[in-house]
Write a protein that holds these residues in place. Structure first.
Motif, short mmCIF file in Angstrom:
data_model
loop_
_atom_site.label_atom_id
_atom_site.label_comp_id
_atom_site.label_asym_id
_atom_site.label_seq_id
_atom_site.Cartn_x
_atom_site.Cartn_y
_atom_site.Cartn_z
N SER A 60 -5.37 -1.84 19.44
CA SER A 60 -5.24 -0.38 19.36
C SER A 60 -3.98 0.17 20.01
CB SER A 60 -6.47 0.29 19.96
OG SER A 60 -6.60 -0.05 21.32
N ASP A 61 -3.51 -0.45 21.08
CA ASP A 61 -2.32 0.06 21.76
C ASP A 61 -1.06 -0.03 20.91
OD1 ASP A 61 -3.95 0.52 23.93
OD2 ASP A 61 -3.32 -1.28 25.00
N ASP A 62 -1.04 -0.94 19.97
CA ASP A 62 0.15 -1.15 19.16
C ASP A 62 0.08 -0.53 17.77
OD1 ASP A 62 1.23 -2.75 21.22
OD2 ASP A 62 0.15 -4.50 20.46
N ILE A 63 -1.07 0.00 17.39
CA ILE A 63 -1.24 0.50 16.02
C ILE A 63 -0.28 1.64 15.69
CG2 ILE A 63 -2.81 1.61 14.40
CD1 ILE A 63 -5.10 0.18 15.71
N ALA A 64 -0.21 2.65 16.54
CA ALA A 64 0.58 3.85 16.23
C ALA A 64 2.05 3.49 15.99
CB ALA A 64 0.45 4.89 17.33
N SER A 65 2.63 2.72 16.88
CA SER A 65 4.05 2.40 16.71
C SER A 65 4.28 1.53 15.49
CB SER A 65 4.61 1.73 17.97
OG SER A 65 3.91 0.53 18.24
N PHE A 66 3.35 0.62 15.21
CA PHE A 66 3.50 -0.22 14.02
C PHE A 66 3.37 0.62 12.74
CE2 PHE A 66 1.73 -2.83 10.60
CZ PHE A 66 2.77 -3.72 10.45
N LEU A 67 2.35 1.46 12.67
CA LEU A 67 2.18 2.30 11.48
C LEU A 67 3.38 3.23 11.28
CD1 LEU A 67 -1.63 3.15 11.62
CD2 LEU A 67 -0.47 1.60 10.03
N ALA A 68 3.89 3.78 12.35
CA ALA A 68 5.07 4.64 12.23
C ALA A 68 6.25 3.85 11.70
CB ALA A 68 5.40 5.27 13.58
N SER A 69 6.42 2.63 12.17
CA SER A 69 7.58 1.83 11.77
C SER A 69 7.55 1.44 10.29
CB SER A 69 7.69 0.57 12.63
OG SER A 69 6.71 -0.38 12.28
N ILE A 70 6.37 1.42 9.67
CA ILE A 70 6.27 1.03 8.25
C ILE A 70 6.00 2.22 7.34
CG2 ILE A 70 5.54 -1.32 8.80
CD1 ILE A 70 2.69 -0.49 7.95
N SER A 71 6.08 3.45 7.88
CA SER A 71 5.73 4.63 7.08
C SER A 71 6.93 5.30 6.41
CB SER A 71 5.00 5.64 7.95
OG SER A 71 5.86 6.14 8.95
N GLY A 72 8.09 4.70 6.51
CA GLY A 72 9.27 5.27 5.86
C GLY A 72 9.45 4.70 4.46
N LYS A 73 10.11 5.46 3.61
CA LYS A 73 10.34 5.02 2.23
C LYS A 73 11.12 3.71 2.16
CE LYS A 73 10.14 9.63 0.34
NZ LYS A 73 10.89 10.74 -0.22
N SER A 74 11.89 3.40 3.18
CA SER A 74 12.67 2.17 3.17
C SER A 74 11.83 0.93 3.50
CB SER A 74 13.83 2.27 4.16
OG SER A 74 13.33 2.51 5.47
N SER A 75 10.58 1.13 3.96
CA SER A 75 9.72 0.00 4.29
C SER A 75 8.95 -0.46 3.05
CB SER A 75 8.71 0.38 5.37
OG SER A 75 7.73 -0.63 5.51
N PRO A 76 8.88 -1.75 2.81
CA PRO A 76 8.10 -2.24 1.67
C PRO A 76 6.59 -2.04 1.87
CG PRO A 76 8.93 -4.09 2.94
CD PRO A 76 9.55 -2.84 3.53
N TRP A 77 6.16 -1.65 3.06
CA TRP A 77 4.74 -1.47 3.34
C TRP A 77 4.33 0.01 3.41
CZ3 TRP A 77 7.75 -5.21 5.59
CH2 TRP A 77 7.39 -6.52 5.28
N HIS A 78 5.18 0.93 2.95
CA HIS A 78 4.85 2.35 3.10
C HIS A 78 3.81 2.84 2.11
CE1 HIS A 78 7.63 3.04 -0.25
NE2 HIS A 78 7.07 4.22 -0.37
N ASP A 79 3.61 2.15 1.00
CA ASP A 79 2.62 2.57 0.01
C ASP A 79 1.25 2.00 0.34
OD1 ASP A 79 3.91 4.27 -1.69
OD2 ASP A 79 4.59 2.70 -3.05
N GLY A 80 0.22 2.68 -0.13
CA GLY A 80 -1.14 2.16 0.04
C GLY A 80 -1.79 2.67 1.31
N PHE A 81 -2.92 2.05 1.64
CA PHE A 81 -3.70 2.44 2.80
C PHE A 81 -3.76 1.28 3.78
CE2 PHE A 81 -5.02 5.28 -0.49
CZ PHE A 81 -5.24 6.48 0.18
#
Length: 92
Positions: A60-81
């Motif tokens: 849980s301590d690392d979720i927010a920063s990881f999700l933020a890091s992959i939430s940009g259009k340049s990330s291949p993981w930004h789509d989906g849930f």
């Protein structure tokens, strides 16, 4: 773990605030599904298993920063849930 609804809502809000505090400039949004195991919803990865960049579950301590890091259009993981176990508050 405390399963009182107010406690859980507080954890979800803290997670979302943590994501928002560190979103990239090309932020495209975030989709999170909170579930109680076992997960009975069928899922499919939108990326190849070979493309994984993190070992799951993520605490849980690392979720927010990881999700933020992959939430940009340049990330291949930004789509989906993204799936979060609501009992352990782990990204799975």
């Amino acid at each position: 773990m405390d399963t009182h609804p107010t406690y859980l809502v507080g954890r979800v809000m803290a997670l979302l605030r943590g994501v928002w505090a560190t979103v990239p400039p090309d932020f495209s949004g975030i989709g999170i599904v909170f579930y109680v195991p076992p997960l009975t919803l069928q899922t499919i990865s939108l990326r190849s298993v070979d493309d994984l960049i993190v070992c799951l579950p993520l605490a849980s301590d690392d979720i927010a920063s990881f999700l933020a890091s992959i939430s940009g259009k340049s990330s291949p993981w930004h789509d989906g849930f993204h799936l979060v176990d609501s009992r352990t508050f782990s990204l799975t």
